[in-house]
Enzyme design. Structure first.
Site, PDB file in Angstrom:
ATOM      1  N   HIS A  58      -9.281   0.916   5.424  1.00 61.53           N
ATOM      2  CA  HIS A  58      -8.002   1.187   6.082  1.00 61.53           C
ATOM      3  C   HIS A  58      -8.233   2.167   7.223  1.00 61.53           C
ATOM      4  O   HIS A  58      -9.087   3.049   7.151  1.00 61.53           O
ATOM      5  CB  HIS A  58      -6.997   1.755   5.085  1.00 61.53           C
ATOM      6  CG  HIS A  58      -5.590   1.781   5.607  1.00 61.53           C
ATOM      7  ND1 HIS A  58      -5.145   2.754   6.474  1.00 61.53           N
ATOM      8  CD2 HIS A  58      -4.539   0.937   5.395  1.00 61.53           C
ATOM      9  CE1 HIS A  58      -3.882   2.517   6.768  1.00 61.53           C
ATOM     10  NE2 HIS A  58      -3.489   1.417   6.130  1.00 61.53           N
TER      11      HIS A  58
ATOM     12  N   GLY B  10       3.005  -1.141   4.321  1.00 60.47           N
ATOM     13  CA  GLY B  10       2.965   0.291   4.079  1.00 60.47           C
ATOM     14  C   GLY B  10       4.335   0.822   3.692  1.00 60.47           C
ATOM     15  O   GLY B  10       4.778   0.712   2.554  1.00 60.47           O
ATOM     16  N   GLY B  11       5.038   1.399   4.658  1.00 61.55           N
ATOM     17  CA  GLY B  11       6.309   2.061   4.400  1.00 61.55           C
ATOM     18  C   GLY B  11       7.321   1.208   3.666  1.00 61.55           C
ATOM     19  O   GLY B  11       8.021   1.684   2.759  1.00 61.55           O
TER      20      GLY B  11
ATOM     21  N   GLU C 282      -6.789   4.711   8.167  1.00 61.73           N
ATOM     22  CA  GLU C 282      -6.688   6.124   7.798  1.00 61.73           C
ATOM     23  C   GLU C 282      -7.980   6.605   7.144  1.00 61.73           C
ATOM     24  O   GLU C 282      -8.405   7.743   7.355  1.00 61.73           O
ATOM     25  CB  GLU C 282      -5.492   6.321   6.868  1.00 61.73           C
ATOM     26  CG  GLU C 282      -4.166   6.089   7.584  1.00 61.73           C
ATOM     27  CD  GLU C 282      -3.018   5.706   6.654  1.00 61.73           C
ATOM     28  OE1 GLU C 282      -1.931   5.425   7.176  1.00 61.73           O
ATOM     29  OE2 GLU C 282      -3.220   5.658   5.421  1.00 61.73           O
TER      30      GLU C 282
ATOM     31  N   ASN D 189       0.858  -1.191   0.000  1.00 62.56           N
ATOM     32  CA  ASN D 189       0.000   0.000   0.000  1.00 62.56           C
ATOM     33  C   ASN D 189       0.892   1.238   0.000  1.00 62.56           C
ATOM     34  O   ASN D 189       1.457   1.605   1.020  1.00 62.56           O
ATOM     35  CB  ASN D 189      -0.898  -0.020   1.239  1.00 62.56           C
ATOM     36  CG  ASN D 189      -1.763   1.229   1.352  1.00 62.56           C
ATOM     37  OD1 ASN D 189      -1.933   1.976   0.394  1.00 62.56           O
ATOM     38  ND2 ASN D 189      -2.305   1.461   2.534  1.00 62.56           N
ATOM     39  N   TRP D 190       1.010   1.861  -1.178  1.00 65.45           N
ATOM     40  CA  TRP D 190       1.901   3.009  -1.296  1.00 65.45           C
ATOM     41  C   TRP D 190       1.334   4.265  -0.650  1.00 65.45           C
ATOM     42  O   TRP D 190       2.054   5.258  -0.493  1.00 65.45           O
ATOM     43  CB  TRP D 190       2.190   3.299  -2.778  1.00 65.45           C
ATOM     44  CG  TRP D 190       2.933   2.228  -3.491  1.00 65.45           C
ATOM     45  CD1 TRP D 190       3.375   1.026  -2.969  1.00 65.45           C
ATOM     46  CD2 TRP D 190       3.341   2.232  -4.871  1.00 65.45           C
ATOM     47  NE1 TRP D 190       4.022   0.301  -3.941  1.00 65.45           N
ATOM     48  CE2 TRP D 190       4.011   1.009  -5.118  1.00 65.45           C
ATOM     49  CE3 TRP D 190       3.192   3.150  -5.906  1.00 65.45           C
ATOM     50  CZ2 TRP D 190       4.536   0.692  -6.367  1.00 65.45           C
ATOM     51  CZ3 TRP D 190       3.718   2.830  -7.152  1.00 65.45           C
ATOM     52  CH2 TRP D 190       4.386   1.620  -7.375  1.00 65.45           C
ATOM     53  N   LYS D 191       0.058   4.257  -0.321  1.00 61.20           N
ATOM     54  CA  LYS D 191      -0.616   5.424   0.266  1.00 61.20           C
ATOM     55  C   LYS D 191      -0.418   6.648  -0.648  1.00 61.20           C
ATOM     56  O   LYS D 191      -0.368   6.508  -1.861  1.00 61.20           O
ATOM     57  CB  LYS D 191      -0.136   5.659   1.696  1.00 61.20           C
ATOM     58  CG  LYS D 191      -0.293   4.400   2.566  1.00 61.20           C
ATOM     59  CD  LYS D 191      -0.026   4.662   4.026  1.00 61.20           C
ATOM     60  CE  LYS D 191      -0.215   3.383   4.834  1.00 61.20           C
ATOM     61  NZ  LYS D 191      -0.057   3.616   6.284  1.00 61.20           N
TER      62      LYS D 191
ATOM     63  N   GLU E 263      -4.879  -4.740  11.134  1.00 61.94           N
ATOM     64  CA  GLU E 263      -3.885  -3.690  11.324  1.00 61.94           C
ATOM     65  C   GLU E 263      -4.026  -3.069  12.709  1.00 61.94           C
ATOM     66  O   GLU E 263      -4.948  -2.295  12.967  1.00 61.94           O
ATOM     67  CB  GLU E 263      -4.019  -2.612  10.244  1.00 61.94           C
ATOM     68  CG  GLU E 263      -5.444  -2.216   9.884  1.00 61.94           C
ATOM     69  CD  GLU E 263      -5.505  -0.929   9.080  1.00 61.94           C
ATOM     70  OE1 GLU E 263      -4.475  -0.522   8.544  1.00 61.94           O
ATOM     71  OE2 GLU E 263      -6.576  -0.326   9.042  1.00 61.94           O
TER      72      GLU E 263
ATOM     73  N   GLY F 291       3.006   2.996  11.017  1.00 66.01           N
ATOM     74  CA  GLY F 291       3.799   4.208  10.845  1.00 66.01           C
ATOM     75  C   GLY F 291       4.479   4.685  12.111  1.00 66.01           C
ATOM     76  O   GLY F 291       5.063   5.762  12.146  1.00 66.01           O
TER      77      GLY F 291
END
Length: 252
Positions: free
Chosen positions: A97, A236-237, A99, A9-11, A169, A175
């Site tokens: 998600h 993610g990151g 976010e 997930n590059w966001k 998650e 993060g």
């Protein structure tokens, strides 16, 4: 045998050119280095979907979107429909998600609508669930996560539910650099699977892919993926670096 999946997930990261470079690097590394049959999914920003679909064509890498709208079409400025996603080659879509839930107030009911329209159009939902640190400290995290599943997914038929991928998650480990311990991850995955069993039975529960989505990295992926109820990761990151992402895939 449950499908193993690693999804990136590059966001809201990477310009168009940067995204193409990253996708190309991943595809080439996967071709040269990955021997397992684990599913690999890249979820870039909307503007990169079409171009990335061309890069992954014919490879082991599948394409996913980071979100979709709950309606098929209409006057929803700035939104993207599942039909649009399908038209550019997406096969997966991340829904719920943390976010999206926090910053865009997406409710369980709203997500149920997104799940429905995704399945109706042949997209595989990667449905996210998880608790905050406060909820965990209060001891309500188990019921909270169960309610997310119940309210957004348990209206589905058995055959439709089997098309859903779940991603747990722990919000307190996204993060932050903090990762749930292997024991914590396994505990929650087992509880999620048991909750699915209570609704759909053991056969469906055992066939459901459940990913871990909290600060998974090359140095902890192998241990996490070795847990009996962890079937891969929503990354993610670490998905923003081709070397790290592919090394996570190779943890299988």
């Amino acid at each position: 045998m449950r499908k193993k999946i690693v999804a990136g997930n590059w966001k809201m990261n990477k310009t168009f050119e940067e995204g193409l470079k990253l996708a190309s690097e991943v595809v080439n590394m996967v071709k040269d280095e990955v021997k397992s049959d684990a599913g690999i999914v890249l979820c870039p920003p909307f503007i990169e979907l079409h171009a990335v679909s061309k890069l992954v064509e014919g490879s082991k890498v599948a394409l996913g979107a980071q979100n979709c709208h709950s309606k098929a079409s209409g006057a929803f400025t700035g939104e993207v429909s599942v039909e649009m996603l399908k038209s550019v080659g997406a096969g997966y879509v991340i829904l719920g998600h943390s976010e999206r839930r926090e910053y865009f107030n997406e409710s369980n009911q709203f997500l149920a609508e997104k799940v429905n329209i995704s399945l109706q159009n042949g997209l595989t939902p990667i449905f996210c669930c998880g608790e905050t640190l406060s909820q965990r400290e209060k001891g309500i995290h188990l019921d909270f996560v169960k309610s997310q599943l119940t309210e957004s997914l348990f209206h589905l038929s058995e055959s439709d539910f089997l098309k859903v991928v779940i991603a747990y998650e722990p919000i307190w480990a996204i993060g932050t650099g903090v990762t749930a311990t292997t024991a914590q991850a396994q505990e929650m995955h087992a509880i999620i699977r048991d909750h699915i069993k209570s609704k759909y039975g053991a056969k469906v529960a055992d066939a459901t892919t459940i990913l871990y989505g909290g600060s998974c990295k090359p140095d902890n992926a192998k241990e996490l993926f070795a847990c009996p109820d962890v079937d891969g990761g929503l990354i993610g990151g670490a998905s923003l670096k081709a070397r790290d992402f592919v090394d996570i895939v190779k943890s299988f």
